[in-house]
Motif scaffolding. Structure first.
Motif, short mmCIF file in Angstrom:
data_model
loop_
_atom_site.label_atom_id
_atom_site.label_comp_id
_atom_site.label_asym_id
_atom_site.label_seq_id
_atom_site.Cartn_x
_atom_site.Cartn_y
_atom_site.Cartn_z
N ILE A 17 4.48 1.20 5.81
CA ILE A 17 3.67 1.86 4.77
C ILE A 17 4.17 3.29 4.61
O ILE A 17 4.44 3.98 5.60
CB ILE A 17 2.18 1.85 5.15
CG1 ILE A 17 1.66 0.41 5.15
CG2 ILE A 17 1.35 2.70 4.20
CD1 ILE A 17 0.26 0.24 5.69
N MET A 24 3.82 -2.05 9.54
CA MET A 24 2.39 -2.25 9.27
C MET A 24 1.69 -3.15 10.31
O MET A 24 0.48 -3.09 10.42
CB MET A 24 2.16 -2.76 7.84
CG MET A 24 2.83 -4.04 7.47
SD MET A 24 2.32 -4.61 5.81
CE MET A 24 2.79 -3.24 4.76
N ALA A 29 -2.15 -1.69 10.79
CA ALA A 29 -2.61 -1.74 9.40
C ALA A 29 -2.96 -3.17 8.98
O ALA A 29 -3.91 -3.39 8.23
CB ALA A 29 -1.54 -1.17 8.47
N LEU A 44 -5.48 -5.61 4.82
CA LEU A 44 -4.75 -4.40 5.20
C LEU A 44 -5.71 -3.22 5.28
O LEU A 44 -6.58 -3.05 4.42
CB LEU A 44 -3.67 -4.13 4.15
CG LEU A 44 -2.39 -3.41 4.55
CD1 LEU A 44 -1.65 -4.20 5.61
CD2 LEU A 44 -1.51 -3.20 3.33
N ILE A 46 -5.44 0.90 5.44
CA ILE A 46 -4.53 2.04 5.41
C ILE A 46 -5.33 3.34 5.45
O ILE A 46 -6.51 3.37 5.13
CB ILE A 46 -3.60 2.01 4.18
CG1 ILE A 46 -4.39 2.12 2.87
CG2 ILE A 46 -2.74 0.76 4.17
CD1 ILE A 46 -3.51 2.20 1.63
N ALA A 57 2.30 -0.82 -1.04
CA ALA A 57 2.10 -1.73 0.09
C ALA A 57 1.83 -3.15 -0.41
O ALA A 57 2.38 -4.14 0.11
CB ALA A 57 0.93 -1.24 0.95
#
Length: 378
Positions: A17, A24, A29, A44, A46, A57
């Motif tokens: 990312i 990730m 993440a 995900l 973030i 992403a």
């Protein structure tokens, strides 16, 4: 083809990312991966609320799965943003009670029509049924009083909850404050940064704005002191950047986008508007002449991975309407009305998207959607 969860997790270890050193999976993440036949769902988490990083992403995950496993795979990426607490570099502002969304309209370069776009966005939002205010933060070149035909008006003082407040000037159902109301039209504002910032803070916090769905802030050109003061004073919901297609304007617009996306400011960019996209003579309405270049701002939006909100043609009536103090978007059944309706719907939609996908501490969700077909079904 049946997709394997472990193989997908292993493949996701090749993606990083933006702004994070670890991949990730290693960074934590990726919270979950589910597979159902040819369907994949990736959850995900973030830490960066910038919209372009979120989009990047999502695109990277979809591209990886389609290329490595199956082009027919149905990929859904659920992204949740959880910003780290107490980031010492992040500039935060305090909310104004009653104002749901604060949109900063900016440009890297002067003369690209930012104030004209702001005025027309404001009246189009009001026509859609929203309650709208405009803060003219272009301290050294305030033009909103002219564009709304209220040059000679002066805000009066009223008492609200025992405190003296400025009452914004109202024109075309827009609440408006500008430094232009407090100076004569021929008077230059010769102020250093701190004085200008203090005047802005008074117009923001010592005014009775009431209930607003949108406050539009017409920022000065560039990336200077006034911009930082606004960011420190207010929690900006998002920024709209205006540029012409010309290379020199695009170079400065890129800096404007970069300012909002920087770690210290971290304001989501709702998109880019291309002004003076082409010239159409009144007697030849189907002809388009690309005087300043073609689709430059549109291409810049694609390069920076921010939404492209639309293009405004170079039409004589826009300039005339601004000079006469009646924004061109008020002209019913005109090309300009249609252009600004589309752009404004896009701005509202991106605001809705931003408020749904990013932490709610920065802005209250929009509750009034009257007249906006772009958000039906939300």
């Amino acid at each position: 083809m049946k997709l394997d969860r472990k193989e997908i997790l292993s493949a996701l270890e090749t993606i990083t990312i933006a702004g994070e050193g670890k991949n990730m999976v290693e960074s934590g993440a990726v919270k979950n991966v589910l597979t159902f036949g040819n369907e994949v769902v990736v959850d995900l988490l973030i830490s960066t609320p910038a919209m372009h990083i979120k989009k990047r992403a999502e695109d990277d995950i979809k591209k990886l799965i389609h290329e490595k496993f199956s082009p027919d795979a149905v990929v859904k990426v659920n992204i949740k943003v959880e910003a780290p607490a107490n980031n010492p570099n992040e500039i935060k502002g305090k909310a104004i009670p009653g104002i749901s969304n604060i949109i900063a309209v900016a440009s890297g370069k002067g003369g690209v029509g930012k104030s004209t776009v702001t005025a027309n966005l404001a009246v189009t939002l009001a026509k859609m049924g929203f309650k709208v205010g405009v803060l003219d933060a272009d301290i050294y070149g305030p033009s909103m009083p002219i564009m709304f035909d209220v040059e000679n008006e002066k805000p009066i003082s009223i008492e609200v909850d025992g405190k003296s407040k400025m009452k914004p000037i109202e024109s075309y159902e827009i609440k408006l404050l500008s430094i232009g109301f407090f100076t004569s039209p021929s008077q230059a504002v010769i102020w250093r940064g701190p004085m200008a910032s203090k005047a802005l803070n008074q117009m923001i916090f010592d005014a009775d704005w009431g209930q607003l769905d949108f406050m539009l802030i017409d920022l000065p050109p560039g990336t200077g002191d006034i911009h930082l003061s606004i960011m420190q004073s207010l929690p900006i919901t998002g920024a709209v950047v205006v540029s012409t297609p010309q290379a020199v304007a695009l170079a400065d617009a890129k800096k404007g986008v970069s300012m909002f996306m920087s770690d210290s400011i971290n304001v989501p960019v709702l998109g880019i508007i291309e002004n003076m996209a082409y010239f159409t003579p009144e007697e030849l309405p189907n002809n388009k002449y690309y005087i300043f270049g073609k689709e430059g701002a549109k291409n810049l939006a694609a390069d920076l991975q921010v939404p492209f909100l639309g293009e405004v043609p170079l039409v004589q009536s826009i300039r005339e309407a601004g000079d006469y103090g009646r924004p061109a978007a008020l002209q019913t059944a005109s090309v300009i009305e249609t252009v600004f309706e589309e752009i404004t719907r896009n701005v509202v939609q991106e605001t809705v998207n931003r408020n749904e996908s990013l932490p709610p501490t920065e802005a209250i969700k929009i509750t009034t959607m009257a007249g906006c077909s772009a958000v039906k079904g939300k």
